[in-house]
Design a protein around this motif. Structure first.
Motif, mmCIF file in Angstrom:
data_model
loop_
_atom_site.group_PDB
_atom_site.id
_atom_site.type_symbol
_atom_site.label_atom_id
_atom_site.label_comp_id
_atom_site.label_asym_id
_atom_site.label_seq_id
_atom_site.Cartn_x
_atom_site.Cartn_y
_atom_site.Cartn_z
ATOM 1 N N GLY A 19 0.809 -1.221 0.000
ATOM 2 C CA GLY A 19 0.000 0.000 0.000
ATOM 3 C C GLY A 19 0.838 1.265 0.000
ATOM 4 N N ASP A 20 0.143 2.389 -0.110
ATOM 5 C CA ASP A 20 0.801 3.690 -0.192
ATOM 6 C C ASP A 20 -0.044 4.701 0.592
ATOM 7 N N ARG A 21 0.623 5.520 1.375
ATOM 8 C CA ARG A 21 -0.121 6.508 2.171
ATOM 9 C C ARG A 21 -0.770 7.545 1.252
ATOM 10 N N PRO A 22 -1.993 7.991 1.603
ATOM 11 C CA PRO A 22 -2.643 9.027 0.768
ATOM 12 C C PRO A 22 -2.120 10.414 1.133
ATOM 13 N N THR A 23 -0.835 10.615 0.848
ATOM 14 C CA THR A 23 -0.193 11.884 1.194
ATOM 15 C C THR A 23 0.275 12.639 -0.047
ATOM 16 N N GLY A 24 -0.027 12.121 -1.234
ATOM 17 C CA GLY A 24 0.397 12.795 -2.464
ATOM 18 C C GLY A 24 0.421 11.791 -3.600
ATOM 19 N N PHE A 35 9.060 1.971 -9.536
ATOM 20 C CA PHE A 35 10.132 0.993 -9.697
ATOM 21 C C PHE A 35 10.414 0.230 -8.404
ATOM 22 N N GLY A 36 9.992 0.797 -7.274
ATOM 23 C CA GLY A 36 10.194 0.118 -5.995
ATOM 24 C C GLY A 36 9.204 -1.010 -5.781
ATOM 25 N N THR A 37 7.932 -0.780 -6.105
ATOM 26 C CA THR A 37 6.938 -1.835 -5.803
ATOM 27 C C THR A 37 5.823 -1.972 -6.845
ATOM 28 N N LEU A 38 5.418 -0.864 -7.444
ATOM 29 C CA LEU A 38 4.196 -0.926 -8.254
ATOM 30 C C LEU A 38 4.361 -1.814 -9.488
ATOM 31 N N ASP A 74 2.809 11.515 10.994
ATOM 32 C CA ASP A 74 3.861 12.527 11.031
ATOM 33 C C ASP A 74 3.348 13.947 10.788
ATOM 34 N N ARG A 75 2.029 14.133 10.891
ATOM 35 C CA ARG A 75 1.454 15.479 10.764
ATOM 36 C C ARG A 75 0.164 15.507 11.579
ATOM 37 N N ASP A 76 -0.271 16.707 11.948
ATOM 38 C CA ASP A 76 -1.420 16.796 12.849
ATOM 39 C C ASP A 76 -2.737 16.465 12.155
ATOM 40 N N VAL A 84 4.788 -9.377 0.310
ATOM 41 C CA VAL A 84 4.583 -7.936 0.444
ATOM 42 C C VAL A 84 5.637 -7.184 -0.387
ATOM 43 N N PRO A 85 5.269 -6.706 -1.590
ATOM 44 C CA PRO A 85 6.228 -5.929 -2.381
ATOM 45 C C PRO A 85 6.394 -4.540 -1.765
ATOM 46 N N VAL A 86 7.609 -4.254 -1.323
ATOM 47 C CA VAL A 86 7.851 -2.991 -0.608
ATOM 48 C C VAL A 86 9.192 -2.396 -0.991
ATOM 49 N N GLY A 87 9.390 -1.145 -0.592
ATOM 50 C CA GLY A 87 10.704 -0.521 -0.668
ATOM 51 C C GLY A 87 11.497 -0.872 0.586
ATOM 52 N N GLN A 88 12.772 -0.537 0.550
ATOM 53 C CA GLN A 88 13.682 -0.935 1.627
ATOM 54 C C GLN A 88 13.299 -0.367 2.990
ATOM 55 N N ASP A 89 12.703 0.836 3.000
ATOM 56 C CA ASP A 89 12.345 1.451 4.282
ATOM 57 C C ASP A 89 11.339 0.608 5.059
ATOM 58 N N GLN A 90 10.642 -0.298 4.352
ATOM 59 C CA GLN A 90 9.604 -1.077 5.015
ATOM 60 C C GLN A 90 10.116 -2.365 5.660
ATOM 61 N N GLY A 121 18.221 12.328 -1.114
ATOM 62 C CA GLY A 121 17.633 11.475 -0.065
ATOM 63 C C GLY A 121 16.577 10.560 -0.686
ATOM 64 N N LYS A 122 15.972 9.703 0.135
ATOM 65 C CA LYS A 122 14.929 8.808 -0.386
ATOM 66 C C LYS A 122 13.849 9.615 -1.099
ATOM 67 N N MET A 123 13.493 9.229 -2.320
ATOM 68 C CA MET A 123 12.388 9.912 -2.995
ATOM 69 C C MET A 123 11.117 9.651 -2.193
ATOM 70 N N SER A 124 10.444 10.719 -1.800
ATOM 71 C CA SER A 124 9.259 10.586 -0.941
ATOM 72 C C SER A 124 8.216 11.607 -1.345
ATOM 73 N N LYS A 125 6.956 11.211 -1.215
ATOM 74 C CA LYS A 125 5.857 12.139 -1.521
ATOM 75 C C LYS A 125 5.954 13.396 -0.685
ATOM 76 N N SER A 126 6.363 13.218 0.576
ATOM 77 C CA SER A 126 6.266 14.333 1.532
ATOM 78 C C SER A 126 7.541 15.147 1.654
ATOM 79 N N ARG A 127 8.555 14.873 0.849
ATOM 80 C CA ARG A 127 9.828 15.579 1.060
ATOM 81 C C ARG A 127 10.199 16.533 -0.072
HETATM 82 P P1 ATP Z 1 5.509 9.698 2.460
HETATM 83 O O1 ATP Z 1 6.557 10.760 2.212
HETATM 84 O O2 ATP Z 1 4.156 10.269 2.630
HETATM 85 O O3 ATP Z 1 5.892 8.737 3.555
HETATM 86 P P2 ATP Z 1 6.473 7.840 0.489
HETATM 87 O O4 ATP Z 1 6.934 8.391 -0.794
HETATM 88 O O5 ATP Z 1 7.504 7.444 1.498
HETATM 89 O O6 ATP Z 1 5.424 8.858 1.091
HETATM 90 P P3 ATP Z 1 4.838 5.616 1.189
HETATM 91 O O7 ATP Z 1 3.376 5.719 0.967
HETATM 92 O O8 ATP Z 1 5.334 5.865 2.578
HETATM 93 O O9 ATP Z 1 5.571 6.597 0.169
HETATM 94 O O10 ATP Z 1 5.386 4.197 0.730
HETATM 95 C C1 ATP Z 1 4.628 3.335 -0.094
HETATM 96 C C2 ATP Z 1 5.475 2.197 -0.610
HETATM 97 O O11 ATP Z 1 6.427 2.682 -1.561
HETATM 98 C C3 ATP Z 1 6.321 1.476 0.461
HETATM 99 O O12 ATP Z 1 6.386 0.107 0.146
HETATM 100 C C4 ATP Z 1 7.678 2.098 0.313
HETATM 101 O O13 ATP Z 1 8.716 1.249 0.747
HETATM 102 C C5 ATP Z 1 7.747 2.319 -1.205
HETATM 103 N N1 ATP Z 1 8.623 3.441 -1.511
HETATM 104 C C6 ATP Z 1 8.419 4.723 -1.140
HETATM 105 N N2 ATP Z 1 9.423 5.498 -1.567
HETATM 106 C C7 ATP Z 1 10.283 4.681 -2.242
HETATM 107 C C8 ATP Z 1 11.528 4.904 -2.916
HETATM 108 N N3 ATP Z 1 12.080 6.104 -2.976
HETATM 109 N N4 ATP Z 1 12.136 3.849 -3.507
HETATM 110 C C9 ATP Z 1 11.582 2.607 -3.446
HETATM 111 N N5 ATP Z 1 10.399 2.333 -2.826
HETATM 112 C C10 ATP Z 1 9.767 3.359 -2.215
#
Ligand code: ATP
Ligand code: MG
Length: 376
Positions: A60-65, A73-76, A101-103, A197-203, A244-250
């Protein structure tokens, strides 16, 4: 509803439990490990063998963006690939996790619909997948209570991903939900008895919490839950434009739905280094290697071959090459996304149906948990 052709199979995906799953403590280490993954040449043993039996995938993926290249490429791409091989796919949109991580969650329902849009555009078949939101599945949430009793406070507080997220948090105080959301995630996975569970490394640390909870529940009560395996891709930690890690919230992500000019602009701003000779060296040149990996993923090539082709062309040529590769690869997905965006009732209907299916599964599992524990 016609899905686009399945993405080419990942060539380097590995079962996390088959390699050193100790999550890297620092972003730098994680990033280095991540880009090294891109050099793996082996055929994908997990995807090949899982197609042989019945498996249920949960991710799954958080509804944050909007979803970005790291998600794709990480999981989808793996999710689509596994679904195309007949595996059952469940996708949780953890709306309660948006408030770790937010109010306040910022437009969670709208983000959830946009995630559905990204899933369908990427090739997830909504007829066969169950896409649901946390807040609509009460029995799933109730599993959190017994599960909390199966982990210690010390175990929860040494989770490296939680520590990293606290460091990037927008809150002045760390909430109880931040520490306990990996347990909530265990409920997400175990409520449907997912085993893959297909996930990225942070999981990975979170998957260990889930595995621990499953094992302890089975030992303490009745053998009910599988110990799920993580599935990592060739890009378990794609880096964002800031290194840094590509992230919706960063603020460092390239969204799947971004247009071609925006993609070019963002990639032009990606962190690299001044050495004009381009080579694939994830440890010492994470920014350059990340762009090489990204290009290689889009073109189904080895990142070292891409580096050789660029030679002494410098970061500017590397960025142009990566931009062309990403834009070309995503063109069909983006066209499909634009078509699907025209009718949001379809997106809402996918969630309505998914929530109904998830509730049926969660009610059944909660019944089994109550029977195992001897409660009402
Ligand atoms: P947020 O910044 O809101 O936490 P996010 O970009 O980290 O968003 P998540 O919804 O937290 O995304 O993560 C959803 C899934 O995508 C998780 O399995 C996570 O490991 C994977 N994922 C997120 N970012 C990456 C990345 N940069 N590379 C590989 N996999 C990722
Ligand atoms: Mg995240």
């Amino acid at each position: 509803m016609t899905a686009p052709a399945p993405a080419p199979a990942e060539t380097g995906a590995v079962r996390a439990a088959d390699r050193d799953t100790a999550a890297a403590e620092s972003t730098k280490e994680s990033a280095q490990e991540s880009v090294q993954e891109g050099t793996r040449e082996s055929a994908n043993p997990l995807i090949a063998t899982t197609a042989e039996g019945h498996h249920r995938i949960l991710t799954g993926d958080r509804p944050t963006g909007p979803l970005h290249l790291g998600h794709y490429f990480g999981t989808l791409r793996n999710r689509v690939e596994l679904q195309s091989r007949g595996l059952e796919l469940m996708i949780v949109i953890p709306d309660y996790q948006a408030i770790t991580d937010r109010d306040r969650a910022d437009h969670p329902a709208e983000h959830a619909e946009n995630l559905v849009l990204d899933y369908l555009a990427a090739g997830v078949d909504p007829e066969r997948a169950t896409i649901f939101t946390h807040s609509a599945v009460p029995a799933l949430n109730q599993l959190m209570l017994p599960f909390l009793s199966l982990v210690s406070v010390a175990e929860l507080s040494r989770n490296p991903t939680v520590k990293d997220e606290i460091a990037h948090s927008r809150q002045s105080a760390v909430s109880g939900l931040m520490f306990t959301y990996p347990v909530h995630q265990a409920a997400d996975i175990l409520f449907c008895k997912a085993d893959l569970v297909p996930v990225g490394q942070d999981q990975l640390p979170h998957l260990e919490v889930t595995r621990t909870i499953a094992r302890r529940f089975n030992d303490r009560y009745t053998a009910l839950f599988p110990e799920p395996q993580a599935l990592l891709s060739r890009a378990p930690l794609l880096l964002g434009t800031d290194g840094g890690k590509m992230s919706k919230s960063r603020g460092n992500a390239i969204a799947l739905g971004a247009d071609e000019d925006e993609t070019a602009r963002l990639l032009r701003g990606a962190v690299t280094d001044p050495d004009r000779h381009i080579d694939y060296d994830p440890v010492n040149r994470p920014g350059v290697s990340n762009l090489l990996l990204l290009t290689a993923l889009c073109q189904d090539r080895d990142p070292r071959a891409v580096a050789e082709e660029i030679g002494n062309g410098g970061a500017a040529l590397l960025k142009r090459t990566a931009t062309e590769a990403v834009n070309e690869y995503l063109r069909p997905l983006r066209a499909r996304r634009a078509e699907l965006a025209a009718d949001r009732t379809v997106l809402r209907e996918v969630l309505r149906t998914g929530n109904a299916r998830a509730n049926a599964v969660a009610d059944r599992t909660l019944g089994e948990v109550r029977a195992a524990m001897g409660t009402f």
